[in-house]
Every structure is written in structure tokens, then in C-alpha cells.
Design an enzyme around this catalytic site. Structure first.
Site, PDB file in Angstrom:
ATOM      1  N   TYR A 148       7.090  10.279  39.901  1.00 41.05           N
ATOM      2  CA  TYR A 148       7.463  11.380  39.111  1.00 41.05           C
ATOM      3  C   TYR A 148       6.852  11.556  37.804  1.00 41.05           C
ATOM      4  O   TYR A 148       7.168  12.710  37.111  1.00 41.05           O
ATOM      5  CB  TYR A 148       9.151  11.112  38.614  1.00 41.05           C
ATOM      6  CG  TYR A 148       9.248   9.534  38.099  1.00 41.05           C
ATOM      7  CD1 TYR A 148       8.931   9.400  36.768  1.00 41.05           C
ATOM      8  CD2 TYR A 148       9.694   8.570  38.890  1.00 41.05           C
ATOM      9  CE1 TYR A 148       9.424   8.016  36.218  1.00 41.05           C
ATOM     10  CE2 TYR A 148       9.812   7.461  38.539  1.00 41.05           C
ATOM     11  CZ  TYR A 148       9.619   6.929  37.011  1.00 41.05           C
ATOM     12  OH  TYR A 148       9.912   5.849  36.641  1.00 41.05           O
ATOM     13  N   HIS A 182      -4.492  -9.361   8.390  1.00 38.27           N
ATOM     14  CA  HIS A 182      -3.229  -9.370   8.074  1.00 38.27           C
ATOM     15  C   HIS A 182      -2.404 -10.126   9.076  1.00 38.27           C
ATOM     16  O   HIS A 182      -2.659 -10.226  10.360  1.00 38.27           O
ATOM     17  CB  HIS A 182      -2.777  -7.798   8.372  1.00 38.27           C
ATOM     18  CG  HIS A 182      -1.334  -7.440   8.053  1.00 38.27           C
ATOM     19  ND1 HIS A 182      -0.338  -7.607   8.509  1.00 38.27           N
ATOM     20  CD2 HIS A 182      -1.168  -6.637   6.816  1.00 38.27           C
ATOM     21  CE1 HIS A 182       0.734  -7.233   7.820  1.00 38.27           C
ATOM     22  NE2 HIS A 182       0.367  -6.761   6.781  1.00 38.27           N
ATOM     23  N   VAL A 215       6.338   3.510  27.651  1.00 39.91           N
ATOM     24  CA  VAL A 215       6.197   4.690  28.484  1.00 39.91           C
ATOM     25  C   VAL A 215       6.500   6.223  27.604  1.00 39.91           C
ATOM     26  O   VAL A 215       5.656   6.835  27.357  1.00 39.91           O
ATOM     27  CB  VAL A 215       6.769   4.836  29.673  1.00 39.91           C
ATOM     28  CG1 VAL A 215       6.632   6.216  30.544  1.00 39.91           C
ATOM     29  CG2 VAL A 215       6.324   3.655  30.765  1.00 39.91           C
ATOM     30  N   GLY A 216       7.971   5.942  27.097  1.00 40.39           N
ATOM     31  CA  GLY A 216       8.280   7.295  26.547  1.00 40.39           C
ATOM     32  C   GLY A 216       7.712   6.932  25.049  1.00 40.39           C
ATOM     33  O   GLY A 216       7.080   6.034  24.628  1.00 40.39           O
ATOM     34  N   THR A 267      -0.230  -0.543  13.093  1.00 33.86           N
ATOM     35  CA  THR A 267      -1.714  -1.262  13.422  1.00 33.86           C
ATOM     36  C   THR A 267      -1.073  -2.421  14.324  1.00 33.86           C
ATOM     37  O   THR A 267      -2.073  -2.640  15.168  1.00 33.86           O
ATOM     38  CB  THR A 267      -2.108  -1.547  11.987  1.00 33.86           C
ATOM     39  OG1 THR A 267      -2.348  -0.605  11.371  1.00 33.86           O
ATOM     40  CG2 THR A 267      -3.249  -2.620  12.283  1.00 33.86           C
ATOM     41  N   SER A 268       0.049  -2.841  14.249  1.00 31.81           N
ATOM     42  CA  SER A 268       0.381  -3.909  15.065  1.00 31.81           C
ATOM     43  C   SER A 268       0.433  -3.576  16.474  1.00 31.81           C
ATOM     44  O   SER A 268       0.032  -4.295  17.265  1.00 31.81           O
ATOM     45  CB  SER A 268       1.850  -4.299  14.692  1.00 31.81           C
ATOM     46  OG  SER A 268       2.070  -4.764  13.362  1.00 31.81           O
ATOM     47  N   THR A 293      -5.285  -6.512   3.103  1.00 32.99           N
ATOM     48  CA  THR A 293      -4.157  -6.237   2.446  1.00 32.99           C
ATOM     49  C   THR A 293      -4.208  -6.931   1.081  1.00 32.99           C
ATOM     50  O   THR A 293      -3.680  -6.575   0.085  1.00 32.99           O
ATOM     51  CB  THR A 293      -2.978  -6.662   3.349  1.00 32.99           C
ATOM     52  OG1 THR A 293      -2.861  -5.912   4.429  1.00 32.99           O
ATOM     53  CG2 THR A 293      -1.577  -6.410   2.524  1.00 32.99           C
ATOM     54  N   PHE A 351       0.900  -1.212  -0.001  1.00 37.06           N
ATOM     55  CA  PHE A 351      -0.053   0.030   0.025  1.00 37.06           C
ATOM     56  C   PHE A 351       0.991   1.324  -0.156  1.00 37.06           C
ATOM     57  O   PHE A 351       2.141   1.111   0.441  1.00 37.06           O
ATOM     58  CB  PHE A 351      -0.847   0.001   1.259  1.00 37.06           C
ATOM     59  CG  PHE A 351      -2.170  -0.806   1.255  1.00 37.06           C
ATOM     60  CD1 PHE A 351      -2.875  -0.682  -0.031  1.00 37.06           C
ATOM     61  CD2 PHE A 351      -2.407  -1.691   2.185  1.00 37.06           C
ATOM     62  CE1 PHE A 351      -4.026  -1.702  -0.012  1.00 37.06           C
ATOM     63  CE2 PHE A 351      -3.460  -2.498   2.121  1.00 37.06           C
ATOM     64  CZ  PHE A 351      -4.322  -2.490   1.020  1.00 37.06           C
TER      65      PHE A 351
END
Length: 506
Positions: free
Chosen positions: A348, A203, A369-370, A164-165, A262, A96
């Protein structure tokens, strides 16, 4: 200590403002030249693994000494670019498209420069709500407060992930934990009874996400599809499979349906699938990664009918909505079901907005987290182009795909294998009794056709298998594509096919 610093021959300033301006000017000039010339470059490079180390004499080990930025730019042009598959090429018709735009590139540049860790919800939530409104998603998927006007009334919302995973993985985990709680399981003890369902055209990343989220592979049920439904899900087959599982003591937990598969762009019926799952309390996820973007156009919106009854929807603007990689939007009807599985609350990272319940921390709707700040480029695209231009973009691609489809249908050596739903045409050289071409001969001819086309460097196509047949996929939508590129590709396909058939008859 001062003496040690004084001994440094030159102070290192990696964010020197003058260098930033100079490097970015050179990078922008490179980007400009690239887009001006990409059409003439071989789409698929003819290089072998290890070529880059041979090309770059300095690649065997990391450099110790600094070098002028111009050295890196020279090596980028002379060594890296020639070995790249050019997804930006207007002659790229594989997989795609990975669409892009000036606004998205600018947004990504600014986001990278600001380098903000994207915990904050403000701009991302706004961009997600804008796109949700264009898709006519119900208010229950919105980040904004409900009409009740209170934070307590707000349960739905969204987050921008990479792919999407990831969207499948986090919703599978949330569905898993909700099913375990619902069935009174002690921890993870009951996971061996949890069952997930998806059509066989789903997929492959879905089945990978099932493994990662701990589902027993024996309980990942693939629902057969066929030509009778144009390879879309038959809700009756889904319901039958779920009943069989429940009768055997299993717990139907999750159903994945796809809007625009797909392989062939098949569209699973969202509403009927949700109805089938409702009897078992199973989570329903809609993977609209590619074709969901088309649903901003009223003429395609019906493909999402019934979405108000599902639990989550994901869509990837990097595929067809002019927003560069990576950008996958995930909306859920109840964010608490995600955060109950994914929340982390170290001291924190506490803040007043999250503690009040007025917003959901985006870190609690993803694996890590990041996070990168992906909202800026999506917001920039919608703010710059507006809904009208985005719809024009989608409709133009669909119109070009229709042109290619008509070319294929007009040549009796070929057949369109499945109906075209959006901007993907699945076609092949057909078997022919008059030409003495059997089904086996046709498969060999189609494989040779794709190999020759891709080896030429003039186009790049991918293949799939539909109903046991080897099929070529012609995906329209690369941002620089015009009708002349499709017609040139078709001329090459016809000429190459003539050579193949003639060679087999000689």
C-alpha cells in the site's frame, strides 16, 4: 440511522472554515502579544510540580462538555504561560538557543493545517539541497541527480528528522549492519565485536543511541580530550584506540565527531578523524547540530574541512538557523546503506517514483514510517530570508558573544575557561589568593552565582564541567536578543558576584 443522526442536537464540525479563521486569528493575536511581552516575563518560572492541576480547576479530569475556544485561550494565558520556561526570551542564555522566525512559524502553521504525512520527497529534498549548497557540502550528499544525469548515478541524499538523537540512531544502525555484512556475520551474532568511538565531550545522546542500536556498552569507547586540544578530539588518540581495538579482535565500526560540542563548543577535526577511521572502514558521522549553521558563513566553513570523506552529517536548524522545533537535517553519502537497514515496502506504500529508483522514500531513512512535514518551514525560511540575511543573523550573534567575552576578560574576578569558537562563552569566578578564594571556594561561589541568577527570573544560564571545573555557559543567540540584553545580564552577574564575594569575606 437517519433518525439517529437527526437526534443529534448539533452537528460537530471540527474543521468548520469560519472556526478555523476565528481560532487562528485569536492564536495569532496571542503569539503577537507573547513576543511583545516575553522580555518582561521571568525566564525561569518559580513553580513546583503539580501547580497546573491546582491552577486549573478542570484539570483533574478531561472535560466532557464542549467549551468556547476563548476558555482555553484564557487558561493558556493565566495558567500555562506563567509556568513555562521562556526559550524565546531575549534573556535566555542557557543550553543552546531554540531560534525561530516569522517565516518558520508561518511555514509550521501551513504544514500543520495541510496535515500532510511527509512521505513525499519533493520540497524536503529541495530544502535539504539548498542548505547543503550553503554549507558547500560535496555533490555526493545531494538529493538531486549527479552530473551524470541518471538515477543510477545517484547515491547520496538527505532527510529531515526531529533531533540529532534520531540522526545518530539511524546512522549507527546502518553502520552496524554494514559492519556485520562486511565481516560475514550470521545475523546479529557478531555484534559483540563491533566497537564505536567518540570523544569524551560528545553529547550524551550519542551513548543513549548506542544502547538503543544494540552495541555492547563495553565497546562504546570514549576518547579522552584535554586542555592541550581545547577539549577537541586528538586524531592520534582516536587512531591509537582503534588500533588497540582491532588488535584485540574487535571491529571498529563507527566514529562520531562534533563541530561545536555542547559543553564548550570544541571542534573536532573532521578530516583527520575521517583519515583515522578510513583504515578500518568505520562509518564517520559529523554532529554539527548547533555550530554547523555557522558554516554557511565563509569565515566558519573551514570547520567542516574534510567532510567529503565522512559518511554522514547532521545539523539542527532549530538551534541557530531560525527554524522552529523540531528540525534536524541528516545527509548521507550513500542512502542505500540507510535503506538497507530501515526500508519497509508494504504494497500500500509502493509508488512509481520510488520503484524506479529515482528517489528514496524518506520513510526508509528514519525509525518510524509516519512523519511530519518538516521541509516546508525550512524551505520557507531560506526562501524568505535568503543566504545573506541568514549569514547576517549568525554574524550578529557571534559579534554579541565577542562583546560579552570582552566584558568577562576585562574583570579580573572572572576567567574565560576555553577559547570562544562561535557564540558561546564559558566563564567562571576565578580562584584568588588575594581574596582568599581557593578552588573549592570558587566552585561554591560559581554554583551560588548561577543559582541566584536563575532564581531572579531576569536571566537563565546553564552550567557544565570542563577539566574538572564548574563553569557557567553563556549562550548568545535567542532570536530577540540585542546587545542591551547581554550588557544587562553582565551588570546583573557583576552585582551578584560582588554580593557573593562580600558575603564570604564578612
Amino acid at each position: 440511522m437517519a433518525a439517529a443522526f437527526a437526534a443529534d442536537s448539533e452537528r460537530f464540525e471540527p474543521l468548520n472554515a469560519d472556526d478555523v479563521r476565528s481560532y487562528l486569528h485569536k492564536a495569532v493575536d496571542f503569539v503577537y502579544d507573547y513576543y511583545k511581552s516575553v522580555e518582561s516575563l521571568p525566564v525561569l518560572p518559580g513553580v513546583e510540580p503539580g501547580y497546573l492541576v491546582r491552577q486549573l480547576k478542570s484539570a483533574a479530569a478531561p472535560p466532557n462538555a464542549a467549551a468556547p475556544f476563548d476558555v482555553a485561550m484564557h487558561e493558556l494565558r493565566e495558567a500555562v504561560v506563567p509556568g513555562t520556561t521562556h526559550w524565546a526570551s531575549p534573556n535566555f542564555f542557557a543550553f543552546f538557543p531554540a531560534t525561530n522566525s516569522a517565516a518558520a512559524i508561518a511555514g509550521e502553521l501551513v504544514a500543520s493545517a495541510m496535515n500532510t504525512v511527509g512521505f513525499t520527497w519533493r520540497l524536503e529534498a529541495l530544502a535539504l539541497d539548498w542548505l547543503a549548497q550553503l554549507l558547500l557540502l560535496p555533490d555526493s550528499f545531494m538529493n538531486r541527480r549527479t552530473s551524470a544525469g541518471t538515477a543510477a548515478g545517484r547515491t547520496g541524499g538527505g532527510v529531515i528528522l526531529g533531533t540529532t538523537s534520531e540522526a545518530m540512531l539511524v546512522t549507527l544502525v546502518a553502520a552496524r549492519d554494514a559492519a556485520l555484512r562486511r565481516n560475514g556475520s550470521d545475523g546479529m551474532a557478531g555484534i559483540t565485536r563491533l566497537t564505536v568511538y567518540a570523544p569524551d565531550q560528545t553529547h550524551s545522546t550519542f551513548f543513549k543511541a548506542c544502547r538503543l542500536s544494540g552495541f555492547d556498552p563495553a565497546n562504546v569507547r570514549s576518547v579522552p580530550t584535554g586542555a592541550d586540544t581545547d577539549y577537541a578530539l586528538d586524531p592520534a588518540r582516536l587512531l591509537e584506540a582503534m588500533r588497540r581495538g582491532a588488535d584485540a579482535g574487535l571491529v571498529p565500526t563507527y566514529v562520531c565527531v562534533t563541530v561545536g560540542t555542547t559543553s564548550s563548543n570544541a571542534v573536532d577535526p573532521v578530516g583527520p578523524a575521517a583519515d583515522a577511521a578510513a583504515a578500518f572502514g568505520a562509518w564517520v558521522h559529523v554532529d554539527a547540530a548547533y555550530a554547523g549553521s555557522a558554516c554557511i558563513c565563509p569565515e566558519f566553513r573551514h570547520h567542516l574541512d574534510g567532510v567529503e570523506r565522512v559518511d554522514s552529517v547532521s545539523l539542527s536548524p532549530h538551534k541557530w538557523l531560525l527554524t522552529c522545533l523540531d528540525c534536524t537535517c541528516l545527509w548521507v553519502r550513500d542512502t542505500r546503506r540507510l535503506t538497507e537497514s530501515l526500508e519497509t515496502r508494504p504494497e500500500y506504500l509502493r509508488n512509481d517514483a520510488s520503484e524506479s529508483g529515482a528517489v528514496t522514500d524518506l520513510k526508509d531513512m528514519q525509525v518510524g514510517v509516519g512523519r511530519r512535514s518538516r521541509g516546508l518551514k525550512l524551505w520557507m525560511v531560506m526562501r524568505t530570508y535568503g543566504a545573506a540575511k541568514l549569514r547576517q543573523h549568525i554574524r550578529s550573534d557571534v559579534a554579541m558573544a565577542k562583546v560579552f567575552e570582552e566584558c568577562v576578560r576585562a574583570d579580573d574576578r572572572f576567567e574565560v575557561v576555553v577559547p570562544r569558537n562561535f557564540a558561546l562563552v564559558c566563564f567562571r569566578i576565578r580562584p584568588s589568593a588575594t581574596a582568599g578564594m581557593t578552588e573549592e571556594d570558587a566552585e561554591a561561589a560559581n554554583r551560588e552565582l548561577m543559582e541566584r541568577l536563575n532564581r531572579s527570573g531576569r536571566v537563565f544560564l546553564a552550567n557544565t564541567v570542563i577539566g574538572g571545573k564548574f563553569v557557567l555557559r553563556f549562550a548568545v543567540g535567542s532570536t530577540l536578543q540585542e546587545e542591551r540584553h547581554l550588557r544587562s545580564a553582565w551588570d546583573l552577574i557583576k552585582m551578584t558576584t560582588t554580593e557573593i564575594i562580600k558575603g564570604k569575606m564578612d
